[in-house]
Design a protein around this motif. Structure first.
Motif, PDB file in Angstrom:
ATOM      1  N   ILE A  34      49.901 -11.255  27.573  1.00 38.30           N
ATOM      2  CA  ILE A  34      50.901 -11.356  29.296  1.00 38.30           C
ATOM      3  C   ILE A  34      51.192  -9.752  29.202  1.00 38.30           C
ATOM      4  O   ILE A  34      51.415  -9.784  30.317  1.00 38.30           O
ATOM      5  CB  ILE A  34      51.609 -12.346  28.256  1.00 38.30           C
ATOM      6  CG1 ILE A  34      51.245 -14.227  27.910  1.00 38.30           C
ATOM      7  CG2 ILE A  34      53.441 -12.343  29.537  1.00 38.30           C
ATOM      8  CD1 ILE A  34      51.965 -14.780  27.307  1.00 38.30           C
ATOM      9  N   HIS A  35      51.404  -9.196  28.553  1.00 36.81           N
ATOM     10  CA  HIS A  35      52.712  -8.087  28.451  1.00 36.81           C
ATOM     11  C   HIS A  35      51.702  -7.554  28.944  1.00 36.81           C
ATOM     12  O   HIS A  35      51.810  -6.386  30.153  1.00 36.81           O
ATOM     13  CB  HIS A  35      53.577  -6.763  27.217  1.00 36.81           C
ATOM     14  CG  HIS A  35      53.786  -5.552  28.003  1.00 36.81           C
ATOM     15  ND1 HIS A  35      54.569  -6.375  28.383  1.00 36.81           N
ATOM     16  CD2 HIS A  35      53.689  -4.589  27.308  1.00 36.81           C
ATOM     17  CE1 HIS A  35      55.333  -4.516  28.497  1.00 36.81           C
ATOM     18  NE2 HIS A  35      53.959  -3.412  27.622  1.00 36.81           N
ATOM     19  N   ILE A  36      50.312  -6.854  28.634  1.00 40.51           N
ATOM     20  CA  ILE A  36      49.264  -6.205  29.458  1.00 40.51           C
ATOM     21  C   ILE A  36      48.600  -6.785  30.554  1.00 40.51           C
ATOM     22  O   ILE A  36      48.804  -5.918  31.591  1.00 40.51           O
ATOM     23  CB  ILE A  36      48.118  -5.764  28.748  1.00 40.51           C
ATOM     24  CG1 ILE A  36      48.315  -5.283  27.008  1.00 40.51           C
ATOM     25  CG2 ILE A  36      46.893  -5.205  29.036  1.00 40.51           C
ATOM     26  CD1 ILE A  36      47.274  -5.479  26.409  1.00 40.51           C
ATOM     27  N   LEU A  37      49.123  -8.196  30.750  1.00 38.44           N
ATOM     28  CA  LEU A  37      48.750  -8.301  32.095  1.00 38.44           C
ATOM     29  C   LEU A  37      49.334  -8.047  33.446  1.00 38.44           C
ATOM     30  O   LEU A  37      50.046  -7.806  34.168  1.00 38.44           O
ATOM     31  CB  LEU A  37      47.999  -9.571  32.369  1.00 38.44           C
ATOM     32  CG  LEU A  37      46.952 -10.463  30.855  1.00 38.44           C
ATOM     33  CD1 LEU A  37      46.933 -11.945  31.022  1.00 38.44           C
ATOM     34  CD2 LEU A  37      45.620  -9.234  31.969  1.00 38.44           C
ATOM     35  N   GLU A  38      50.500  -8.615  32.598  1.00 35.46           N
ATOM     36  CA  GLU A  38      51.725  -8.450  33.300  1.00 35.46           C
ATOM     37  C   GLU A  38      52.301  -6.561  34.094  1.00 35.46           C
ATOM     38  O   GLU A  38      52.441  -5.995  35.050  1.00 35.46           O
ATOM     39  CB  GLU A  38      53.137  -8.324  33.383  1.00 35.46           C
ATOM     40  CG  GLU A  38      53.406  -9.709  32.575  1.00 35.46           C
ATOM     41  CD  GLU A  38      54.625 -10.165  31.541  1.00 35.46           C
ATOM     42  OE1 GLU A  38      55.016  -9.785  31.459  1.00 35.46           O
ATOM     43  OE2 GLU A  38      55.242 -11.162  31.784  1.00 35.46           O
ATOM     44  N   LEU A  39      51.522  -5.709  32.740  1.00 33.74           N
ATOM     45  CA  LEU A  39      51.178  -4.051  33.683  1.00 33.74           C
ATOM     46  C   LEU A  39      50.928  -3.703  34.533  1.00 33.74           C
ATOM     47  O   LEU A  39      51.263  -3.510  35.431  1.00 33.74           O
ATOM     48  CB  LEU A  39      51.477  -3.330  32.134  1.00 33.74           C
ATOM     49  CG  LEU A  39      53.128  -3.028  31.134  1.00 33.74           C
ATOM     50  CD1 LEU A  39      52.360  -2.535  29.651  1.00 33.74           C
ATOM     51  CD2 LEU A  39      53.866  -2.580  32.132  1.00 33.74           C
ATOM     52  N   GLN A  40      49.095  -4.695  34.317  1.00 37.54           N
ATOM     53  CA  GLN A  40      48.310  -4.126  35.321  1.00 37.54           C
ATOM     54  C   GLN A  40      49.020  -4.998  36.573  1.00 37.54           C
ATOM     55  O   GLN A  40      48.355  -4.064  37.925  1.00 37.54           O
ATOM     56  CB  GLN A  40      47.093  -5.514  34.633  1.00 37.54           C
ATOM     57  CG  GLN A  40      46.065  -4.656  33.982  1.00 37.54           C
ATOM     58  CD  GLN A  40      45.436  -5.760  33.221  1.00 37.54           C
ATOM     59  OE1 GLN A  40      44.706  -6.200  33.593  1.00 37.54           O
ATOM     60  NE2 GLN A  40      44.081  -4.434  31.510  1.00 37.54           N
ATOM     61  N   LEU A  41      49.152  -6.138  36.693  1.00 34.53           N
ATOM     62  CA  LEU A  41      50.193  -6.921  38.059  1.00 34.53           C
ATOM     63  C   LEU A  41      51.006  -6.033  38.394  1.00 34.53           C
ATOM     64  O   LEU A  41      51.135  -5.369  39.568  1.00 34.53           O
ATOM     65  CB  LEU A  41      49.943  -7.742  37.770  1.00 34.53           C
ATOM     66  CG  LEU A  41      50.969  -8.759  39.200  1.00 34.53           C
ATOM     67  CD1 LEU A  41      49.882  -9.259  39.594  1.00 34.53           C
ATOM     68  CD2 LEU A  41      51.474 -10.232  38.602  1.00 34.53           C
ATOM     69  N   GLN A  42      51.712  -5.203  37.485  1.00 33.08           N
ATOM     70  CA  GLN A  42      52.677  -4.668  38.543  1.00 33.08           C
ATOM     71  C   GLN A  42      52.104  -3.307  39.359  1.00 33.08           C
ATOM     72  O   GLN A  42      52.461  -2.909  40.069  1.00 33.08           O
ATOM     73  CB  GLN A  42      54.204  -3.969  36.901  1.00 33.08           C
ATOM     74  CG  GLN A  42      54.904  -2.989  37.464  1.00 33.08           C
ATOM     75  CD  GLN A  42      55.883  -2.844  35.946  1.00 33.08           C
ATOM     76  OE1 GLN A  42      55.829  -3.544  35.673  1.00 33.08           O
ATOM     77  NE2 GLN A  42      57.313  -1.914  37.288  1.00 33.08           N
ATOM     78  N   ARG A  43      51.485  -2.698  37.903  1.00 37.69           N
ATOM     79  CA  ARG A  43      50.452  -1.216  38.865  1.00 37.69           C
ATOM     80  C   ARG A  43      49.687  -2.046  40.233  1.00 37.69           C
ATOM     81  O   ARG A  43      49.605  -0.858  40.685  1.00 37.69           O
ATOM     82  CB  ARG A  43      49.859  -0.967  37.636  1.00 37.69           C
ATOM     83  CG  ARG A  43      50.467   0.063  36.430  1.00 37.69           C
ATOM     84  CD  ARG A  43      48.665   1.407  35.534  1.00 37.69           C
ATOM     85  NE  ARG A  43      48.767   0.341  35.148  1.00 37.69           N
ATOM     86  CZ  ARG A  43      48.363  -0.484  33.942  1.00 37.69           C
ATOM     87  NH1 ARG A  43      49.337   0.243  33.177  1.00 37.69           N
ATOM     88  NH2 ARG A  43      48.297  -0.917  33.468  1.00 37.69           N
ATOM     89  N   ARG A  44      49.098  -2.815  39.869  1.00 39.04           N
ATOM     90  CA  ARG A  44      48.329  -2.641  41.517  1.00 39.04           C
ATOM     91  C   ARG A  44      49.435  -3.119  42.408  1.00 39.04           C
ATOM     92  O   ARG A  44      48.634  -2.923  43.447  1.00 39.04           O
ATOM     93  CB  ARG A  44      47.264  -4.537  40.987  1.00 39.04           C
ATOM     94  CG  ARG A  44      46.242  -4.121  39.802  1.00 39.04           C
ATOM     95  CD  ARG A  44      45.166  -5.791  39.764  1.00 39.04           C
ATOM     96  NE  ARG A  44      44.370  -4.531  39.345  1.00 39.04           N
ATOM     97  CZ  ARG A  44      43.369  -5.492  38.445  1.00 39.04           C
ATOM     98  NH1 ARG A  44      43.498  -6.350  38.715  1.00 39.04           N
ATOM     99  NH2 ARG A  44      42.874  -5.393  37.631  1.00 39.04           N
ATOM    100  N   LYS A  45      50.967  -4.239  42.804  1.00 40.71           N
ATOM    101  CA  LYS A  45      51.600  -3.991  43.303  1.00 40.71           C
ATOM    102  C   LYS A  45      51.892  -3.341  43.949  1.00 40.71           C
ATOM    103  O   LYS A  45      51.831  -2.524  44.919  1.00 40.71           O
ATOM    104  CB  LYS A  45      52.759  -5.055  43.281  1.00 40.71           C
ATOM    105  CG  LYS A  45      51.871  -6.314  42.698  1.00 40.71           C
ATOM    106  CD  LYS A  45      52.872  -7.340  42.185  1.00 40.71           C
ATOM    107  CE  LYS A  45      52.686  -8.703  42.578  1.00 40.71           C
ATOM    108  NZ  LYS A  45      53.902 -10.086  42.024  1.00 40.71           N
TER     109      LYS A  45
END
Length: 170
Positions: free
Chosen positions: A132-143
């Motif tokens: 979940i943490h990795i996916l949240e970081l990926q989402l934040q970087r993409r945004k």
């Protein structure tokens, strides 16, 4: 006379199965199907089921309560305190009665096995939380990347308008 030998053994003959792969990728053999159930490796039997065996199944006495509603944080603290106490008792026994250390070592081993079992039972939760943490970081970087692209696009449009204005003005 010294005989010459190869530094490395020749490759296994499987490479011959892929000799026409560049011309026809479908000529390669299919990979083996995944293993389900039990299998043997180096003489030991393993299973593909990821089930943590209970302490009783392993022949170890469980020092914390059984059931689904166990407060792992509390139990880890309790076992940690017990471990500290037993290590101090072991030190005392080694000084006063060195021949009686075996029982203390067995108690410490039991506490370690219980600690290890609790930590292993928390691994799936840890894996989910990490994912979940990795996916949240990926989402934040993409945004952030999208915002950067929008900002650069607006800057490019502004420069184009200025350039057109300068060209029209002259």
């Amino acid at each position: 006379m010294a005989s010459t030998t190869a530094s490395y053994p020749p490759p296994p003959p499987y490479y011959r199965l892929y000799k026409d792969y560049l011309q026809n990728p479908k000529s390669a053999p299919d990979p083996p199907p995944p293993i389900n159930g039990t299998y043997q490796l180096y003489g030991a039997t393993y299973t593909t089921d990821d089930v943590l065996p209970s302490l009783e199944d392993q022949g170890v006495r469980q020092l914390y309560p059984k059931g689904p509603n166990v407060d792992y944080k509390k139990e880890l603290r309790f076992l940690n305190r017990e471990l500290q106490l037993h290590i101090l008792e072991l030190a005392d026994v080694l000084v006063e009665r060195p021949s009686q250390y075996a029982r203390r070592v067995e108690d410490i081993s039991l506490i370690f096995k219980n600690l290890h079992h609790i930590l292993n039972s928390l691994r799936p939760h840890q894996a989910r939380a990490t994912l979940i943490h990795i996916l949240e970081l990926q989402l934040q970087r993409r945004k952030q990347a999208v915002e950067d692209i929008k900002r650069r696009r607006e800057e490019a449009q502004r420069l184009l308008k200025e350039s057109l204005g300068t060209l029209d003005g002259h």
